[in-house]
Design a protein around this motif. Sequence first.
Motif, PDB file in Angstrom:
ATOM      1  N   ILE A 396       0.856  -1.173   0.000  1.00 37.97           N
ATOM      2  CA  ILE A 396       0.000   0.000   0.000  1.00 37.97           C
ATOM      3  C   ILE A 396       0.897   1.229   0.000  1.00 37.97           C
ATOM      4  O   ILE A 396       1.779   1.366   0.848  1.00 37.97           O
ATOM      5  CB  ILE A 396      -0.951   0.005   1.208  1.00 37.97           C
ATOM      6  N   VAL A 397       0.694   2.096  -0.973  1.00 39.48           N
ATOM      7  CA  VAL A 397       1.537   3.269  -1.160  1.00 39.48           C
ATOM      8  C   VAL A 397       0.856   4.483  -0.540  1.00 39.48           C
ATOM      9  O   VAL A 397      -0.343   4.713  -0.746  1.00 39.48           O
ATOM     10  CB  VAL A 397       1.804   3.513  -2.655  1.00 39.48           C
ATOM     11  N   VAL A 403      -3.536   7.370   1.509  1.00 45.57           N
ATOM     12  CA  VAL A 403      -3.198   6.241   0.630  1.00 45.57           C
ATOM     13  C   VAL A 403      -3.410   6.661  -0.816  1.00 45.57           C
ATOM     14  O   VAL A 403      -4.460   7.227  -1.160  1.00 45.57           O
ATOM     15  CB  VAL A 403      -4.056   5.016   0.976  1.00 45.57           C
ATOM     16  N   ILE A 404      -2.409   6.357  -1.671  1.00 50.16           N
ATOM     17  CA  ILE A 404      -2.528   6.729  -3.080  1.00 50.16           C
ATOM     18  C   ILE A 404      -2.443   5.532  -4.025  1.00 50.16           C
ATOM     19  O   ILE A 404      -2.647   5.676  -5.235  1.00 50.16           O
ATOM     20  CB  ILE A 404      -1.454   7.757  -3.475  1.00 50.16           C
ATOM     21  N   GLY A 405      -2.114   4.322  -3.487  1.00 45.93           N
ATOM     22  CA  GLY A 405      -2.006   3.188  -4.401  1.00 45.93           C
ATOM     23  C   GLY A 405      -1.985   1.847  -3.690  1.00 45.93           C
ATOM     24  O   GLY A 405      -1.636   1.754  -2.505  1.00 45.93           O
ATOM     25  N   PHE A 406      -2.372   0.800  -4.433  1.00 46.31           N
ATOM     26  CA  PHE A 406      -2.389  -0.576  -3.940  1.00 46.31           C
ATOM     27  C   PHE A 406      -1.726  -1.478  -4.972  1.00 46.31           C
ATOM     28  O   PHE A 406      -1.973  -1.343  -6.175  1.00 46.31           O
ATOM     29  CB  PHE A 406      -3.823  -1.077  -3.729  1.00 46.31           C
ATOM     30  N   ASN A 407      -0.899  -2.421  -4.520  1.00 48.02           N
ATOM     31  CA  ASN A 407      -0.342  -3.476  -5.370  1.00 48.02           C
ATOM     32  C   ASN A 407      -0.490  -4.784  -4.611  1.00 48.02           C
ATOM     33  O   ASN A 407       0.182  -5.001  -3.599  1.00 48.02           O
ATOM     34  CB  ASN A 407       1.135  -3.201  -5.677  1.00 48.02           C
ATOM     35  N   ILE A 422      -9.015   5.609  -2.334  1.00 50.79           N
ATOM     36  CA  ILE A 422      -8.021   6.572  -2.811  1.00 50.79           C
ATOM     37  C   ILE A 422      -8.674   7.937  -3.017  1.00 50.79           C
ATOM     38  O   ILE A 422      -8.144   8.974  -2.597  1.00 50.79           O
ATOM     39  CB  ILE A 422      -7.372   6.066  -4.109  1.00 50.79           C
ATOM     40  N   GLU A 423      -9.833   7.937  -3.669  1.00 54.91           N
ATOM     41  CA  GLU A 423     -10.503   9.205  -3.961  1.00 54.91           C
ATOM     42  C   GLU A 423     -11.088   9.843  -2.711  1.00 54.91           C
ATOM     43  O   GLU A 423     -11.280  11.070  -2.681  1.00 54.91           O
ATOM     44  CB  GLU A 423     -11.568   8.971  -5.032  1.00 54.91           C
ATOM     45  N   GLU A 424     -11.344   9.050  -1.680  1.00 56.02           N
ATOM     46  CA  GLU A 424     -11.796   9.596  -0.399  1.00 56.02           C
ATOM     47  C   GLU A 424     -10.633  10.037   0.487  1.00 56.02           C
ATOM     48  O   GLU A 424     -10.857  10.509   1.594  1.00 56.02           O
ATOM     49  CB  GLU A 424     -12.634   8.547   0.347  1.00 56.02           C
ATOM     50  N   ARG A 425      -9.390   9.837   0.001  1.00 58.51           N
ATOM     51  CA  ARG A 425      -8.177  10.262   0.700  1.00 58.51           C
ATOM     52  C   ARG A 425      -8.061   9.602   2.078  1.00 58.51           C
ATOM     53  O   ARG A 425      -7.729  10.234   3.081  1.00 58.51           O
ATOM     54  CB  ARG A 425      -8.119  11.787   0.826  1.00 58.51           C
TER      55      ARG A 425
END
Length: 453
Positions: A396-397, A403-407, A422-425
């Motif tokens: 999780i980035v 949070v801005i990203g998931f892998n 992500i869009e809810e920050r």
Amino acid sequence: MRVVIIGNGVAGMEAALAIRERQPDWAVTIVSEESDHFFSRTALMWVFSGQMSHRDIEPLERDVYERSGFQRVRARAVGVDVDRREVRLAGGHAPLPYDRLLIACGSQPRPAPWPGSDARGVGHFVTLQDLHWYERELLGKDAATNPPRPDAHLAATTSDSPYRFRDVAADARGAVGTHPSVIGGGLIGIEAVEVAVAAGLRPRFFIREEWFWPIALDSREATWISERMGEHGVDVHLQHDVEELETDANGNLAAVRTNQGRFESDCVVVAIGVIPSTGWLQDSAIEIDGRGGIVVDDTLRASAPDVFAAGDCASVRWFDGSQRPEQLWYTARDQGRIAARGMLGDEAHYARGTWYNSAKLMDIEYTTAGLVNFDLEGEKNWFHEETGGVRSTSRIVTQGDRVIGFNMLGRRWDHSVFIEWIEERRTLDWVLKHLNEAAFDTEFVPPLRVPRS
């Protein structure tokens, strides 16, 4: 109104259907060199492995052209005269006049740069013709099991067409390949590896970089994937720079030579990326960027009047201000719809939302969303590896407190939930507390036990 669409992939077909829904009387002509029918390119591996038929990977009914009143032209586009508003075609076809033109000609494999790359036994795994070649090399299937070869049509195309049929080394030798190799560490490469494994073979996987797929994975994730490939019988060769594809006296592939040695091989899939299929537009007064993409604005209009571009061949504006193609199925779908609205006269703008993608790497589920591997200022990575009954990795980035990203590897996840967070920050602590709400595993898979940040 005369609409011409170059390409019957997802971008072209989405545009054609959207135009027909609003304008039943417009003349819509679809030009395709590769195939008669729209098909799912990402499903070629399932056809090779025998899990699906050619018909199974066609999302639309075969009578969609007739029902929708589309004219189909099976030919290769070789230029656009923007002053005369005509598309020039190979093979003696008359030019196609247009009032509005959509170029959705997609991508083609990046050519192999090494000596011996034109040998029999060397190919790609991107087109229907590539599938035909790869099946013949490793399985020896008769051509009758594949779509009929339109020889008369192909005789009219140039020798560098990505949709030409290749000579088959297995036919020349009288025996199928038993030592396949794949060069290039990305999604197409691992698909070519997987179908070779499905054929009961032990392929070699040559990767120039330090680890598999560095554009998408970090070293920990890639090591985990490489170990899984090894368990399936794949010989993964990292940091191998290919220097030559050796041939025998008859012009058949014999070996792959790298900076680390010589490796016997009778079939090579070159999977070193794809490039927009725009070489035919060089003299067409349509702006092409340094990556080969057709430069478009946010309405997907190209530099010439009433010319639009969508899909892999379109160079669009990214979140960081750069202009380059987006070579994903879902972005091609969305761009086709936006281009159609522009051709219909709407004021429609393309703005890609949060990035997402998913795939299956051998038997490992892969889900990504947001900004991963962009090396942004202040970026941090939270990482967890799960062992035991279920094996997985989660990365999780974050940037600042959000949070801005998931892998995610090894489990199934709902990317739409990740995008919402992500869009809810959302903060990392909040995401970790709610992570299993995004789980998309089957009923009896235990939930992930998530450690705190």
